[in-house]
Motif scaffolding. Sequence first.
Motif, PDB file in Angstrom:
ATOM      1  N   GLY A  72       0.858  -1.362   0.267  1.00 43.08           N
ATOM      2  CA  GLY A  72      -0.012   0.048  -0.210  1.00 43.08           C
ATOM      3  C   GLY A  72       0.810   1.335  -0.214  1.00 43.08           C
ATOM      4  O   GLY A  72       0.470   2.101  -0.904  1.00 43.08           O
ATOM      5  N   LEU A  73       1.574   1.164   1.051  1.00 37.03           N
ATOM      6  CA  LEU A  73       2.748   2.351   0.962  1.00 37.03           C
ATOM      7  C   LEU A  73       3.506   2.539  -0.457  1.00 37.03           C
ATOM      8  O   LEU A  73       3.710   3.895  -0.742  1.00 37.03           O
ATOM      9  CB  LEU A  73       3.928   2.328   2.029  1.00 37.03           C
ATOM     10  CG  LEU A  73       3.387   2.489   3.453  1.00 37.03           C
ATOM     11  CD1 LEU A  73       4.194   1.890   4.388  1.00 37.03           C
ATOM     12  CD2 LEU A  73       2.612   3.665   3.727  1.00 37.03           C
ATOM     13  N   ARG A  74       3.923   1.625  -0.910  1.00 37.38           N
ATOM     14  CA  ARG A  74       4.540   1.689  -2.323  1.00 37.38           C
ATOM     15  C   ARG A  74       3.675   2.240  -3.221  1.00 37.38           C
ATOM     16  O   ARG A  74       3.961   3.346  -4.285  1.00 37.38           O
ATOM     17  CB  ARG A  74       5.005   0.422  -2.868  1.00 37.38           C
ATOM     18  CG  ARG A  74       6.170  -0.532  -2.020  1.00 37.38           C
ATOM     19  CD  ARG A  74       7.537   0.266  -2.160  1.00 37.38           C
ATOM     20  NE  ARG A  74       8.008   0.113  -3.491  1.00 37.38           N
ATOM     21  CZ  ARG A  74       9.415   0.599  -3.713  1.00 37.38           C
ATOM     22  NH1 ARG A  74       9.802   1.451  -2.739  1.00 37.38           N
ATOM     23  NH2 ARG A  74       9.711   0.572  -4.929  1.00 37.38           N
ATOM     24  N   ILE A  75       2.336   1.807  -3.470  1.00 32.06           N
ATOM     25  CA  ILE A  75       1.397   2.354  -4.225  1.00 32.06           C
ATOM     26  C   ILE A  75       1.236   3.919  -4.125  1.00 32.06           C
ATOM     27  O   ILE A  75       1.248   4.647  -5.100  1.00 32.06           O
ATOM     28  CB  ILE A  75       0.169   1.363  -4.130  1.00 32.06           C
ATOM     29  CG1 ILE A  75       0.343   0.099  -4.878  1.00 32.06           C
ATOM     30  CG2 ILE A  75      -0.874   2.309  -5.086  1.00 32.06           C
ATOM     31  CD1 ILE A  75      -0.756  -0.896  -4.576  1.00 32.06           C
ATOM     32  N   GLY A  76       0.754   4.213  -3.007  1.00 26.22           N
ATOM     33  CA  GLY A  76       0.544   5.734  -2.594  1.00 26.22           C
ATOM     34  C   GLY A  76       1.879   6.559  -2.817  1.00 26.22           C
ATOM     35  O   GLY A  76       1.727   7.577  -3.465  1.00 26.22           O
ATOM     36  N   ALA A  77       2.945   5.889  -2.351  1.00 25.04           N
ATOM     37  CA  ALA A  77       4.277   6.817  -2.824  1.00 25.04           C
ATOM     38  C   ALA A  77       4.579   6.888  -4.237  1.00 25.04           C
ATOM     39  O   ALA A  77       4.849   8.348  -4.587  1.00 25.04           O
ATOM     40  CB  ALA A  77       5.370   6.191  -2.209  1.00 25.04           C
ATOM     41  N   SER A  78       4.271   6.009  -4.976  1.00 25.68           N
ATOM     42  CA  SER A  78       4.470   6.086  -6.476  1.00 25.68           C
ATOM     43  C   SER A  78       3.675   7.192  -7.001  1.00 25.68           C
ATOM     44  O   SER A  78       3.928   7.870  -7.999  1.00 25.68           O
ATOM     45  CB  SER A  78       4.648   4.813  -6.975  1.00 25.68           C
ATOM     46  OG  SER A  78       5.346   3.916  -6.673  1.00 25.68           O
ATOM     47  N   ALA A  79       2.119   6.949  -6.804  1.00 27.77           N
ATOM     48  CA  ALA A  79       1.306   7.786  -7.130  1.00 27.77           C
ATOM     49  C   ALA A  79       1.570   9.356  -6.828  1.00 27.77           C
ATOM     50  O   ALA A  79       1.487  10.162  -7.822  1.00 27.77           O
ATOM     51  CB  ALA A  79      -0.249   7.533  -6.837  1.00 27.77           C
ATOM     52  N   ALA A  80       2.001   9.550  -5.637  1.00 26.41           N
ATOM     53  CA  ALA A  80       2.124  10.987  -4.988  1.00 26.41           C
ATOM     54  C   ALA A  80       3.292  11.530  -5.933  1.00 26.41           C
ATOM     55  O   ALA A  80       3.669  12.716  -6.158  1.00 26.41           O
ATOM     56  CB  ALA A  80       2.353  10.897  -3.506  1.00 26.41           C
ATOM     57  N   LYS A  81       4.457  10.680  -6.169  1.00 22.95           N
ATOM     58  CA  LYS A  81       5.843  11.319  -6.546  1.00 22.95           C
ATOM     59  C   LYS A  81       5.507  11.268  -8.173  1.00 22.95           C
ATOM     60  O   LYS A  81       5.790  12.587  -8.630  1.00 22.95           O
ATOM     61  CB  LYS A  81       6.888  10.250  -6.531  1.00 22.95           C
ATOM     62  CG  LYS A  81       7.336  10.232  -4.956  1.00 22.95           C
ATOM     63  CD  LYS A  81       8.361   9.015  -5.033  1.00 22.95           C
ATOM     64  CE  LYS A  81       9.659   9.386  -5.448  1.00 22.95           C
ATOM     65  NZ  LYS A  81      10.722   8.397  -5.009  1.00 22.95           N
ATOM     66  N   GLY A  82       4.555  10.570  -8.755  1.00 19.03           N
ATOM     67  CA  GLY A  82       4.253  10.935 -10.154  1.00 19.03           C
ATOM     68  C   GLY A  82       3.601  12.186 -10.259  1.00 19.03           C
ATOM     69  O   GLY A  82       3.848  12.951 -11.337  1.00 19.03           O
ATOM     70  N   PHE A  83       2.482  12.445  -9.395  1.00 22.95           N
ATOM     71  CA  PHE A  83       1.856  13.790  -9.611  1.00 22.95           C
ATOM     72  C   PHE A  83       2.581  14.956  -9.192  1.00 22.95           C
ATOM     73  O   PHE A  83       2.780  15.954 -10.000  1.00 22.95           O
ATOM     74  CB  PHE A  83       0.722  13.943  -8.519  1.00 22.95           C
ATOM     75  CG  PHE A  83      -0.571  13.037  -8.954  1.00 22.95           C
ATOM     76  CD1 PHE A  83      -1.003  12.930 -10.228  1.00 22.95           C
ATOM     77  CD2 PHE A  83      -1.157  12.068  -7.758  1.00 22.95           C
ATOM     78  CE1 PHE A  83      -2.414  12.092 -10.288  1.00 22.95           C
ATOM     79  CE2 PHE A  83      -2.341  11.022  -8.272  1.00 22.95           C
ATOM     80  CZ  PHE A  83      -2.610  11.126  -9.391  1.00 22.95           C
TER      81      PHE A  83
END
Length: 230
Positions: A72-83
């Motif tokens: 879950g943390l990997r998914i959230g961090a990847s999305a946040a960094k992408g934005f």
Amino acid sequence: MKILHIETSSKNCSVAISEDMKILCLCEQVSENYKQSESLHTYVQWALEGADISLQDLNAISLGKGPGSYTGLRIGASAAKGFCYGLNIPLIAVESIETLVQPFIDKGYDFIIPLLDARRMEVYTAVFDGKTGERNSATEAMILDEFSFQEFADKKVLFVGDGAKKVQVIVGLSFADFNDTIYPSAKFLVEKAAQKFSEKDFEDVAYFEPFYLKDFQGIKKKDKIKKGED
């Protein structure tokens, strides 16, 4: 100041949009199946539509950085960094365990102890002052036993989070209150994110990593083969 908040550290996949201290829209769902990978970007789209803004209107991204579910943390961090990269806006990170404390500050407790389930007999936890919300201890991964938290026996204590039930069963603690229905949520990120934004307390997007607290422990391929043979 418009901020997109993302919280994916637990069973709750949660997204919110805020303007200053006001929540414009919140989309979240608690699922035993951890649906962050299939739901997160849909919730972001719904939150933007509900707030009647576009991605280009955002001033920052706020992320619950953990500890919690590794995936879950990997998914959230990847999305946040992408934005952040795509929109050229800053990243704000807030420890997920801190957000569990927010709703219960100054509600008559001496201490608030958030607890996130870390599987088996373990929880992620820390201790916070019940009147001010100030942190009294660092976050740790604790293995529970019958003697855990006995030092608070003469205090008014609230245990909160999905690990609270585990403490109630294993340790008992008749002196305490328990709330195991609260999960880390994007709505609890708003206050701390606004404060960090005003202080320009931003993360280095290129080098940011979630707060895992402990290494990922998966089943190796050889172990799977052996289990299949057995």
